[in-house]
Design a protein around this motif. Structure first.
Motif, PDB file in Angstrom:
ATOM      1  N   TYR A   1       0.827  -1.217   0.000  1.00  0.00           N
ATOM      2  CA  TYR A   1       0.000   0.000   0.000  1.00  0.00           C
ATOM      3  C   TYR A   1       0.858   1.262   0.000  1.00  0.00           C
ATOM      4  N   THR A   2       1.934   1.263   0.782  1.00  0.00           N
ATOM      5  CA  THR A   2       2.757   2.464   0.832  1.00  0.00           C
ATOM      6  C   THR A   2       3.428   2.745  -0.510  1.00  0.00           C
ATOM      7  N   LYS A   3       3.840   1.690  -1.214  1.00  0.00           N
ATOM      8  CA  LYS A   3       4.446   1.885  -2.534  1.00  0.00           C
ATOM      9  C   LYS A   3       3.459   2.542  -3.492  1.00  0.00           C
ATOM     10  N   ARG A   4       2.235   2.121  -3.445  1.00  0.00           N
ATOM     11  CA  ARG A   4       1.224   2.654  -4.358  1.00  0.00           C
ATOM     12  C   ARG A   4       0.813   4.072  -3.981  1.00  0.00           C
ATOM     13  N   MET A   5       0.753   4.345  -2.694  1.00  0.00           N
ATOM     14  CA  MET A   5       0.441   5.715  -2.278  1.00  0.00           C
ATOM     15  C   MET A   5       1.559   6.669  -2.671  1.00  0.00           C
ATOM     16  N   THR A   6       2.795   6.222  -2.505  1.00  0.00           N
ATOM     17  CA  THR A   6       3.934   7.063  -2.879  1.00  0.00           C
ATOM     18  C   THR A   6       3.960   7.307  -4.381  1.00  0.00           C
ATOM     19  N   LEU A   7       3.761   6.252  -5.158  1.00  0.00           N
ATOM     20  CA  LEU A   7       3.767   6.406  -6.612  1.00  0.00           C
ATOM     21  C   LEU A   7       2.594   7.263  -7.071  1.00  0.00           C
ATOM     22  N   GLY A   8       1.452   7.136  -6.413  1.00  0.00           N
ATOM     23  CA  GLY A   8       0.305   7.976  -6.750  1.00  0.00           C
ATOM     24  C   GLY A   8       0.622   9.448  -6.577  1.00  0.00           C
ATOM     25  N   ALA A   9       1.349   9.775  -5.498  1.00  0.00           N
ATOM     26  CA  ALA A   9       1.737  11.165  -5.271  1.00  0.00           C
ATOM     27  C   ALA A   9       2.709  11.644  -6.341  1.00  0.00           C
ATOM     28  N   VAL A  10       3.651  10.771  -6.718  1.00  0.00           N
ATOM     29  CA  VAL A  10       4.626  11.132  -7.755  1.00  0.00           C
ATOM     30  C   VAL A  10       3.920  11.348  -9.090  1.00  0.00           C
ATOM     31  N   TYR A  11       3.067  10.402  -9.473  1.00  0.00           N
ATOM     32  CA  TYR A  11       2.394  10.522 -10.765  1.00  0.00           C
ATOM     33  C   TYR A  11       1.449  11.722 -10.791  1.00  0.00           C
ATOM     34  N   GLY A  12       0.676  11.890  -9.732  1.00  0.00           N
ATOM     35  CA  GLY A  12      -0.271  13.003  -9.691  1.00  0.00           C
ATOM     36  C   GLY A  12       0.419  14.349  -9.800  1.00  0.00           C
ATOM     37  N   SER A  13       1.508  14.534  -9.070  1.00  0.00           N
ATOM     38  CA  SER A  13       2.218  15.814  -9.125  1.00  0.00           C
ATOM     39  C   SER A  13       2.895  16.011 -10.485  1.00  0.00           C
ATOM     40  N   THR A  14       3.319  14.918 -11.111  1.00  0.00           N
ATOM     41  CA  THR A  14       3.950  15.029 -12.437  1.00  0.00           C
ATOM     42  C   THR A  14       2.912  15.419 -13.494  1.00  0.00           C
ATOM     43  N   VAL A  15       1.707  14.912 -13.352  1.00  0.00           N
ATOM     44  CA  VAL A  15       0.628  15.312 -14.264  1.00  0.00           C
ATOM     45  C   VAL A  15       0.362  16.814 -14.143  1.00  0.00           C
ATOM     46  N   LEU A  16       0.350  17.316 -12.915  1.00  0.00           N
ATOM     47  CA  LEU A  16       0.138  18.755 -12.723  1.00  0.00           C
ATOM     48  C   LEU A  16       1.290  19.563 -13.326  1.00  0.00           C
ATOM     49  N   ALA A  17       2.499  19.036 -13.207  1.00  0.00           N
ATOM     50  CA  ALA A  17       3.642  19.705 -13.841  1.00  0.00           C
ATOM     51  C   ALA A  17       3.478  19.727 -15.356  1.00  0.00           C
ATOM     52  N   LEU A  18       2.973  18.639 -15.916  1.00  0.00           N
ATOM     53  CA  LEU A  18       2.728  18.570 -17.360  1.00  0.00           C
ATOM     54  C   LEU A  18       1.767  19.663 -17.813  1.00  0.00           C
ATOM     55  N   LEU A  19       0.720  19.893 -17.038  1.00  0.00           N
ATOM     56  CA  LEU A  19      -0.289  20.880 -17.436  1.00  0.00           C
ATOM     57  C   LEU A  19       0.287  22.292 -17.506  1.00  0.00           C
ATOM     58  N   ASP A  20       1.362  22.558 -16.767  1.00  0.00           N
ATOM     59  CA  ASP A  20       1.976  23.885 -16.777  1.00  0.00           C
ATOM     60  C   ASP A  20       3.238  23.943 -17.631  1.00  0.00           C
ATOM     61  N   ASP A  21       3.578  22.853 -18.274  1.00  0.00           N
ATOM     62  CA  ASP A  21       4.826  22.765 -19.040  1.00  0.00           C
ATOM     63  C   ASP A  21       4.649  23.426 -20.409  1.00  0.00           C
ATOM     64  N   GLU A  22       5.471  24.425 -20.690  1.00  0.00           N
ATOM     65  CA  GLU A  22       5.394  25.113 -21.979  1.00  0.00           C
ATOM     66  C   GLU A  22       6.576  24.775 -22.882  1.00  0.00           C
ATOM     67  N   THR A  23       7.411  23.826 -22.452  1.00  0.00           N
ATOM     68  CA  THR A  23       8.545  23.436 -23.293  1.00  0.00           C
ATOM     69  C   THR A  23       8.064  22.510 -24.405  1.00  0.00           C
ATOM     70  N   ALA A  24       8.718  22.607 -25.548  1.00  0.00           N
ATOM     71  CA  ALA A  24       8.290  21.822 -26.707  1.00  0.00           C
ATOM     72  C   ALA A  24       8.531  20.335 -26.512  1.00  0.00           C
TER      73      ALA A  24
END
Length: 220
Positions: A149-172
């Motif tokens: 469970y802890t592995k999945r919760m940790t990965l969920g936080a990593v993936y979720g925050s990376t998705v948010l970074a993607l939404l603000d990414d203006e690099t080509a």
């Protein structure tokens, strides 16, 4: 895209149309109009398509996310990941998902806004758990204890925050998002090393109970 069978089930219709939905949802929202347009693009009877997505926007988003799961597993099968270290496997899996959804960022933004509504948070959590569970399965995780469970919760936080970074990414080339992901993975690995070090020190720490036991029952 694979062809539908002559008499498809509604599940098959959903799976067939799912990858086409975000391109239309970006303009028309996660709406019946997007379903109709995707059906026309795929040559599917629009009435059957609307029936397949009769439960609305969340069902459409869920189908899209399932198609992302499927594409990720196709791109990175277990045999491909087997030659990588665990850090490389997880990074590759997260990055594969990012590259799959990146062309549909506006649809993703709309999807996340819908899933953030109170009535949808439970379903959103299940979708997120399904994604990270699949990533860990592909990465070869066999844990069945609390680490599962802890592995999945940790990965969920990593993936979720990376998705948010993607939404603000203006690099080509999405270099900002990639750099963000690499930093998050490094943070996780440091934490895992810290936990392992704590466990190792705890195992070698003198035990008061063992000491008292030896006083009462000295070895002969």
């Amino acid at each position: 895209m694979a062809e539908l069978p002559a008499d498809p089930t509604l599940d098959e219709v959903r799976a067939h149309l799912a990858p086409l939905l975000p391109a239309h949802a970006a303009f028309d929202g996660w709406s019946p109009e997007a379903v109709t347009l995707a059906a026309g693009q795929a040559g599917v009877d629009p009435d059957i398509a609307r029936l397949a997505f009769k439960d609305g926007a969340v069902q459409m988003i869920d189908a899209w996310f399932r198609s992302v799961d499927h594409r990720m597993a196709e791109q990175l099968p277990v045999e491909t990941l087997a030659s990588m270290k665990i850090r490389e496997r997880i990074t590759a899996l997260v990055w594969a998902r990012i590259e799959i959804v990146a062309p549909d960022r506006e649809a993703l933004r709309r999807a996340l806004a819908l899933l953030a509504m109170p009535q949808n948070t439970a379903k959103a959590a299940r979708m997120g758990w399904r994604a990270v569970d699949l990533m860990w399965q592909l990465a070869g995780d066999k844990a069945t204890d609390f680490n599962h469970y802890t592995k999945r919760m940790t990965l969920g936080a990593v993936y979720g925050s990376t998705v948010l970074a993607l939404l603000d990414d203006e690099t080509a080339d999405l270099s900002d998002t990639r750099a963000f992901l690499d930093r998050r993975i490094e943070n996780v690995m440091r934490f895992e090393r810290f936990k392992a070090d704590v466990r190792s020190r705890a195992e070698h720490r003198p035990s008061l109970s063992r000491f008292i036991g030896r006083l009462r029952y000295p070895a002969i």
